[in-house]
Design an enzyme around this catalytic site. Structure first.
Site, PDB file in Angstrom:
ATOM      1  N   ARG A 228      -2.153 -18.493  29.286  1.00  0.00           N
ATOM      2  CA  ARG A 228      -2.075 -18.668  30.691  1.00  0.00           C
ATOM      3  C   ARG A 228      -1.141 -19.820  31.165  1.00  0.00           C
ATOM      4  O   ARG A 228      -0.727 -20.954  30.484  1.00  0.00           O
ATOM      5  CB  ARG A 228      -3.672 -19.367  30.848  1.00  0.00           C
ATOM      6  CG  ARG A 228      -4.697 -17.983  30.847  1.00  0.00           C
ATOM      7  CD  ARG A 228      -4.506 -17.254  31.960  1.00  0.00           C
ATOM      8  NE  ARG A 228      -5.482 -16.056  31.939  1.00  0.00           N
ATOM      9  CZ  ARG A 228      -5.477 -14.951  31.601  1.00  0.00           C
ATOM     10  NH1 ARG A 228      -4.052 -14.614  31.051  1.00  0.00           N
ATOM     11  NH2 ARG A 228      -6.120 -14.092  31.821  1.00  0.00           N
ATOM     12  N   HIS A 276       3.892 -12.215  33.716  1.00  0.00           N
ATOM     13  CA  HIS A 276       2.514 -11.927  33.451  1.00  0.00           C
ATOM     14  C   HIS A 276       2.268 -10.464  33.029  1.00  0.00           C
ATOM     15  O   HIS A 276       1.225  -9.835  33.476  1.00  0.00           O
ATOM     16  CB  HIS A 276       1.577 -12.323  34.305  1.00  0.00           C
ATOM     17  CG  HIS A 276       0.049 -12.571  33.843  1.00  0.00           C
ATOM     18  ND1 HIS A 276      -0.654 -13.500  34.222  1.00  0.00           N
ATOM     19  CD2 HIS A 276      -0.602 -11.826  33.043  1.00  0.00           C
ATOM     20  CE1 HIS A 276      -1.967 -13.473  33.713  1.00  0.00           C
ATOM     21  NE2 HIS A 276      -1.781 -12.564  32.835  1.00  0.00           N
TER      22      HIS A 276
HETATM   23  P1  NDP Z   1      -9.849 -15.117  21.745  1.00  0.00           P
HETATM   24  O1  NDP Z   1     -10.766 -15.725  22.369  1.00  0.00           O
HETATM   25  O2  NDP Z   1      -9.891 -14.175  20.693  1.00  0.00           O
HETATM   26  O3  NDP Z   1      -8.799 -16.404  20.724  1.00  0.00           O
HETATM   27  C1  NDP Z   1      -8.681 -17.719  21.329  1.00  0.00           C
HETATM   28  C2  NDP Z   1      -8.012 -18.431  20.532  1.00  0.00           C
HETATM   29  O4  NDP Z   1      -7.571 -19.853  20.849  1.00  0.00           O
HETATM   30  C3  NDP Z   1      -9.093 -18.833  19.340  1.00  0.00           C
HETATM   31  O5  NDP Z   1      -8.253 -18.702  18.051  1.00  0.00           O
HETATM   32  C4  NDP Z   1      -9.777 -20.070  19.549  1.00  0.00           C
HETATM   33  O6  NDP Z   1      -9.941 -20.632  18.494  1.00  0.00           O
HETATM   34  C5  NDP Z   1      -8.469 -20.791  20.044  1.00  0.00           C
HETATM   35  N1  NDP Z   1      -8.836 -22.003  20.995  1.00  0.00           N
HETATM   36  C6  NDP Z   1      -9.531 -21.994  22.215  1.00  0.00           C
HETATM   37  N2  NDP Z   1      -9.612 -23.052  22.508  1.00  0.00           N
HETATM   38  C7  NDP Z   1      -9.195 -24.134  21.662  1.00  0.00           C
HETATM   39  C8  NDP Z   1      -8.895 -25.319  21.706  1.00  0.00           C
HETATM   40  N3  NDP Z   1      -9.420 -26.244  22.677  1.00  0.00           N
HETATM   41  N4  NDP Z   1      -8.319 -25.786  20.494  1.00  0.00           N
HETATM   42  C9  NDP Z   1      -7.642 -25.247  19.704  1.00  0.00           C
HETATM   43  N5  NDP Z   1      -7.762 -23.802  19.580  1.00  0.00           N
HETATM   44  C10 NDP Z   1      -8.536 -23.125  20.598  1.00  0.00           C
HETATM   45  O7  NDP Z   1      -8.352 -14.868  22.759  1.00  0.00           O
HETATM   46  P2  NDP Z   1      -7.393 -13.538  22.668  1.00  0.00           P
HETATM   47  O8  NDP Z   1      -6.718 -13.748  21.585  1.00  0.00           O
HETATM   48  O9  NDP Z   1      -8.210 -12.427  23.006  1.00  0.00           O
HETATM   49  O10 NDP Z   1      -6.953 -14.054  24.033  1.00  0.00           O
HETATM   50  C11 NDP Z   1      -6.053 -15.297  24.231  1.00  0.00           C
HETATM   51  C12 NDP Z   1      -5.489 -15.342  25.552  1.00  0.00           C
HETATM   52  O11 NDP Z   1      -4.289 -14.671  25.872  1.00  0.00           O
HETATM   53  C13 NDP Z   1      -6.617 -15.082  26.573  1.00  0.00           C
HETATM   54  O12 NDP Z   1      -7.532 -15.927  26.812  1.00  0.00           O
HETATM   55  C14 NDP Z   1      -5.495 -14.792  27.976  1.00  0.00           C
HETATM   56  O13 NDP Z   1      -5.490 -15.959  28.557  1.00  0.00           O
HETATM   57  C15 NDP Z   1      -4.263 -14.387  27.215  1.00  0.00           C
HETATM   58  N6  NDP Z   1      -3.748 -13.110  27.757  1.00  0.00           N
HETATM   59  C16 NDP Z   1      -2.569 -13.006  28.475  1.00  0.00           C
HETATM   60  C17 NDP Z   1      -2.189 -11.738  28.693  1.00  0.00           C
HETATM   61  C18 NDP Z   1      -0.702 -11.756  29.280  1.00  0.00           C
HETATM   62  O14 NDP Z   1      -0.268 -10.566  29.705  1.00  0.00           O
HETATM   63  N7  NDP Z   1      -0.054 -12.725  29.364  1.00  0.00           N
HETATM   64  C19 NDP Z   1      -2.834 -10.451  28.406  1.00  0.00           C
HETATM   65  C20 NDP Z   1      -3.987 -10.987  27.400  1.00  0.00           C
HETATM   66  C21 NDP Z   1      -4.314 -12.132  27.283  1.00  0.00           C
HETATM   67  P3  NDP Z   1     -11.304 -20.199  17.582  1.00  0.00           P
HETATM   68  O15 NDP Z   1     -10.957 -18.930  16.841  1.00  0.00           O
HETATM   69  O16 NDP Z   1     -11.505 -21.232  16.503  1.00  0.00           O
HETATM   70  O17 NDP Z   1     -12.348 -19.980  18.400  1.00  0.00           O
HETATM   71  C1  OXD Z   2      -5.605 -10.742  30.215  1.00  0.00           C
HETATM   72  C2  OXD Z   2      -4.597 -10.825  31.147  1.00  0.00           C
HETATM   73  O1  OXD Z   2      -6.270 -11.950  30.023  1.00  0.00           O
HETATM   74  O2  OXD Z   2      -4.000  -9.689  31.638  1.00  0.00           O
HETATM   75  O3  OXD Z   2      -6.020  -9.575  29.746  1.00  0.00           O
HETATM   76  O4  OXD Z   2      -3.946 -11.753  31.259  1.00  0.00           O
END
Ligand code: NDP
Ligand code: OXD
Length: 313
Positions: A228, A276
């Site tokens: 993000r 994005h």
């Molecule tokens: P998940 O919720 O599956 O994974 C998030 C990961 O981040 C987990 O491993 C979590 O740890 C870790 N995390 C969260 N907060 C912290 C913190 N404070 N410190 C350390 N680790 C942390 O999300 P996804 O993998 O499905 O997606 C990740 C992000 O990708 C989305 O939230 C979105 O913002 C972004 N995204 C962007 C897209 C784009 O096109 N650019 C498309 C889709 C998504 P734990 O496993 O221990 O909970």
């Molecule tokens: C998502 C994105 O969060 O598209 O899936 O950014």
């Protein structure tokens, strides 16, 4: 029984077309609309106007049209009901393609070879092997862990950083704030797939960049952020590039989107930008996932991938 589609910046009509074939018993309403909202049971939301979902008094489930839910959590009037986010092989596949492509782009010095080609020069530039390069993935969830495993399979030395420790074969796990610095100190190419939460906002700043490995075999630390925009401070990325704290950056997300035309990032020679699109939401695949969740809910089964409101992701 109505399904409300409330989405900004995406084509609601084509979502409706895909969904109505899969959920023929549910009328579908596209916002904005003059229809009453009390029949709405499910909402599919992407950057929905704040306060709208609170007006759907019989709403039972909110579906985020993406993996991230920050666009929902920021609504101060969000109803206290389950929020289901997208976890789908199609979304994961697309993100892994983006990550692997950008890691290889920098690792195989594509930009340098592009310049050499344009100068019509036959010039060999040193390229280390993948096994000499340390990739660090911040965020080892559905998306980060898949990309990390594919990079490991290509031979990179991969580590992940997350809230809780992970156990993926061949991938070193770092967890929590205390292990952030050691994780960064061993990282040449930093891939960021964290969600935007109060804890992660602004985490990609000059202090963090300065902690990346300085002894890598490449030309210097690389940042790849597809998580993000609010995770990063654009001005500090620019300063880090100018001061060679970062050698290069691939950015799919920005503090402000669309990225303003006057942002110096557009023309920085060592920044590679995309709007994005790292993983586009393909409504053919994702409506299937949502229809399946609706079926589960109506059959009395638990919804999948409900976010933990206390964590905010
Ligand atoms: P998940 O919720 O599956 O994974 C998030 C990961 O981040 C987990 O491993 C979590 O740890 C870790 N995390 C969260 N907060 C912290 C913190 N404070 N410190 C350390 N680790 C942390 O999300 P996804 O993998 O499905 O997606 C990740 C992000 O990708 C989305 O939230 C979105 O913002 C972004 N995204 C962007 C897209 C784009 O096109 N650019 C498309 C889709 C998504 P734990 O496993 O221990 O909970
Ligand atoms: C998502 C994105 O969060 O598209 O899936 O950014």
């Amino acid at each position: 029984m109505t399904i409300l589609l409330t989405m900004t910046g995406t084509d609601a009509k084509s979502w409706k077309q895909q969904l109505e074939a899969l959920t023929p018993d549910h009328p579908i309403l596209i916002w904005p609309s003059d229809e009453p909202l009390d029949a709405v049971k499910y909402a599919l939301a992407w950057n929905s106007p704040p306060g709208l979902l609170a007006r759907c008094t019989n709403l039972e489930v909110i579906f985020s049209l993406g993996a991230g839910v920050d666009h929902l959590i920021s609504d101060p009037d969000l109803p206290d009901i389950p929020i289901v986010r997208i976890v789908d092989p199609n979304l994961t596949m697309r993100m892994t393609e983006y990550v692997v492509f950008h890691v290889l782009l920098h690792h195989r010095r594509f930009h340098d070879y592009d310049r050499v080609q344009k100068a019509k020069k036959w010039e060999i530039l040193h390229q280390p092997g993948a096994n000499e390069v340390r990739v660090g993935v911040m965020g080892m969830g559905a998306l980060g862990s898949d990309a990390a495993c594919k990079l490991r399979d290509l031979g990179f030395q991969v580590a992940g950083w997350s809230n809780s420790p992970k156990d993926f074969p061949g991938i070193e796990s770092f967890a929590g704030a205390d292990q952030l610095t050691p994780f960064l100190n061993r990282t040449d190419i930093l891939v960021v797939l964290l969600p935007h939460t109060p804890e992660t906002e602004g985490i990609l700043n000059k202090k963090l960049f300065a902690s990346l490995a300085q002894d890598g075999v490449g030309q210097g630390p690389i940042l790849i952020n597809a998580g993000r925009g609010k995770l990063q401070i654009d001005a500090e990325i620019l300063a880090a590039l100018d001061e060679n704290v970062l050698h290069a950056a691939s950015l799919d997300v920005f503090e402000q989107e669309p990225l303003p035309e006057d942002s110096p990032l557009w023309s920085h020679e060592r920044a590679t930008l995309t709007p994005h699109i790292a993983s586009e939401s393909d409504n053919r695949a994702l409506t299937k996932y949502i229809a399946e969740q609706i079926k589960r809910h109506e059959a009395g089964l638990a919804l999948e991938n409900v976010i933990d409101n206390t964590k905010g992701y």
